[in-house]
Design a protein around this motif. Sequence first.
Motif, PDB file in Angstrom:
ATOM      1  N   LEU A   1     -14.023 -10.564   0.234  1.00  0.00           N
ATOM      2  CA  LEU A   1     -14.168  -9.109   0.513  1.00  0.00           C
ATOM      3  C   LEU A   1     -13.218  -8.816   1.843  1.00  0.00           C
ATOM      4  N   ARG A   2     -12.993  -9.554   2.793  1.00  0.00           N
ATOM      5  CA  ARG A   2     -12.220  -9.485   3.894  1.00  0.00           C
ATOM      6  C   ARG A   2     -10.829  -9.411   3.648  1.00  0.00           C
ATOM      7  N   GLU A   3     -10.661 -10.249   2.689  1.00  0.00           N
ATOM      8  CA  GLU A   3      -8.832 -10.340   2.226  1.00  0.00           C
ATOM      9  C   GLU A   3      -8.745  -9.193   1.615  1.00  0.00           C
ATOM     10  N   GLU A   4      -9.735  -8.535   0.722  1.00  0.00           N
ATOM     11  CA  GLU A   4      -9.466  -7.472  -0.279  1.00  0.00           C
ATOM     12  C   GLU A   4      -9.215  -6.070   1.043  1.00  0.00           C
ATOM     13  N   ASN A   5      -9.908  -6.307   1.715  1.00  0.00           N
ATOM     14  CA  ASN A   5     -10.254  -5.198   2.765  1.00  0.00           C
ATOM     15  C   ASN A   5      -8.862  -5.068   3.725  1.00  0.00           C
ATOM     16  N   ALA A   6      -8.104  -6.256   3.984  1.00  0.00           N
ATOM     17  CA  ALA A   6      -6.988  -6.343   4.465  1.00  0.00           C
ATOM     18  C   ALA A   6      -6.029  -5.684   3.679  1.00  0.00           C
ATOM     19  N   CYS A   7      -6.002  -6.110   2.340  1.00  0.00           N
ATOM     20  CA  CYS A   7      -4.902  -5.570   1.230  1.00  0.00           C
ATOM     21  C   CYS A   7      -5.049  -3.950   1.135  1.00  0.00           C
ATOM     22  N   LEU A   8      -6.228  -3.535   1.172  1.00  0.00           N
ATOM     23  CA  LEU A   8      -6.579  -2.082   1.122  1.00  0.00           C
ATOM     24  C   LEU A   8      -5.933  -1.446   2.204  1.00  0.00           C
ATOM     25  N   ARG A   9      -6.481  -1.789   3.721  1.00  0.00           N
ATOM     26  CA  ARG A   9      -5.674  -1.398   4.678  1.00  0.00           C
ATOM     27  C   ARG A   9      -4.242  -1.212   4.697  1.00  0.00           C
ATOM     28  N   GLU A  10      -3.485  -2.430   4.293  1.00  0.00           N
ATOM     29  CA  GLU A  10      -2.203  -2.369   4.381  1.00  0.00           C
ATOM     30  C   GLU A  10      -1.686  -1.331   3.006  1.00  0.00           C
ATOM     31  N   ALA A  11      -2.274  -1.028   1.925  1.00  0.00           N
ATOM     32  CA  ALA A  11      -2.084  -0.163   0.972  1.00  0.00           C
ATOM     33  C   ALA A  11      -2.154   1.417   1.506  1.00  0.00           C
ATOM     34  N   LEU A  12      -3.113   1.385   2.291  1.00  0.00           N
ATOM     35  CA  LEU A  12      -3.554   2.883   2.993  1.00  0.00           C
ATOM     36  C   LEU A  12      -2.273   3.131   3.878  1.00  0.00           C
ATOM     37  N   LYS A  13      -1.805   2.116   4.834  1.00  0.00           N
ATOM     38  CA  LYS A  13      -0.667   2.399   5.847  1.00  0.00           C
ATOM     39  C   LYS A  13       0.566   2.771   4.999  1.00  0.00           C
ATOM     40  N   ALA A  14       0.594   2.220   3.946  1.00  0.00           N
ATOM     41  CA  ALA A  14       1.867   2.470   3.141  1.00  0.00           C
ATOM     42  C   ALA A  14       1.946   3.917   2.471  1.00  0.00           C
ATOM     43  N   LEU A  15       0.502   4.391   2.270  1.00  0.00           N
ATOM     44  CA  LEU A  15       0.568   5.753   1.921  1.00  0.00           C
ATOM     45  C   LEU A  15       0.729   6.760   3.102  1.00  0.00           C
ATOM     46  N   GLU A  16       0.592   6.452   4.211  1.00  0.00           N
ATOM     47  CA  GLU A  16       0.722   7.374   5.420  1.00  0.00           C
ATOM     48  C   GLU A  16       1.964   8.238   5.485  1.00  0.00           C
ATOM     49  N   PRO A  17       2.133   9.244   5.669  1.00  0.00           N
ATOM     50  CA  PRO A  17       3.254   9.738   5.715  1.00  0.00           C
ATOM     51  C   PRO A  17       4.292   9.302   6.998  1.00  0.00           C
ATOM     52  N   PRO A  18       5.548   9.151   6.878  1.00  0.00           N
ATOM     53  CA  PRO A  18       6.227   8.629   7.895  1.00  0.00           C
ATOM     54  C   PRO A  18       6.240   9.640   9.009  1.00  0.00           C
ATOM     55  N   VAL A  19       6.139   9.294  10.370  1.00  0.00           N
ATOM     56  CA  VAL A  19       6.283   9.772  11.479  1.00  0.00           C
ATOM     57  C   VAL A  19       7.814  10.190  12.007  1.00  0.00           C
TER      58      VAL A  19
END
Length: 127
Positions: free
Chosen positions: A102-120
């Motif tokens: 679950l911790r590994e999946e959480n880390a992967c999901l966090r990375e995926a969310l970062k990729a979805l954030e619009p560039p600054v």
Amino acid sequence: ARALGVSPATLRRYAALWEGVVGPLPRDPRGGRLWPKEALARLQAAREAHLREGLPLEEALARVQGDFPAAGLALPSEGEALALLRALAERLERVEGELRALREENACLREALKALEPPVSEATLRR
């Protein structure tokens, strides 16, 4: 089962819950569970709390634990205690493995969310 007004199958389910929360029940020579009067009284009180308050039966068993003495409840033999400890260690190992996954999946999901954030943009940074 008759004393509690439940089916034998329900009593077996209760026994499994009991042994998970309270500890092993004494056994007859053929391996059948024996229910001391104190255990039946505690189970009945837990069942009533379960039905009355909607508590999970495990929680109700734990809650009524202090209301009943341990007298009459057999302690497990050394072999039974070792078997219980082994089973607990195996369960703990499984739970720890699930937690790692679950911790590994959480880390992967966090990375995926970062990729979805619009560039600054630089304009945003200047504000």
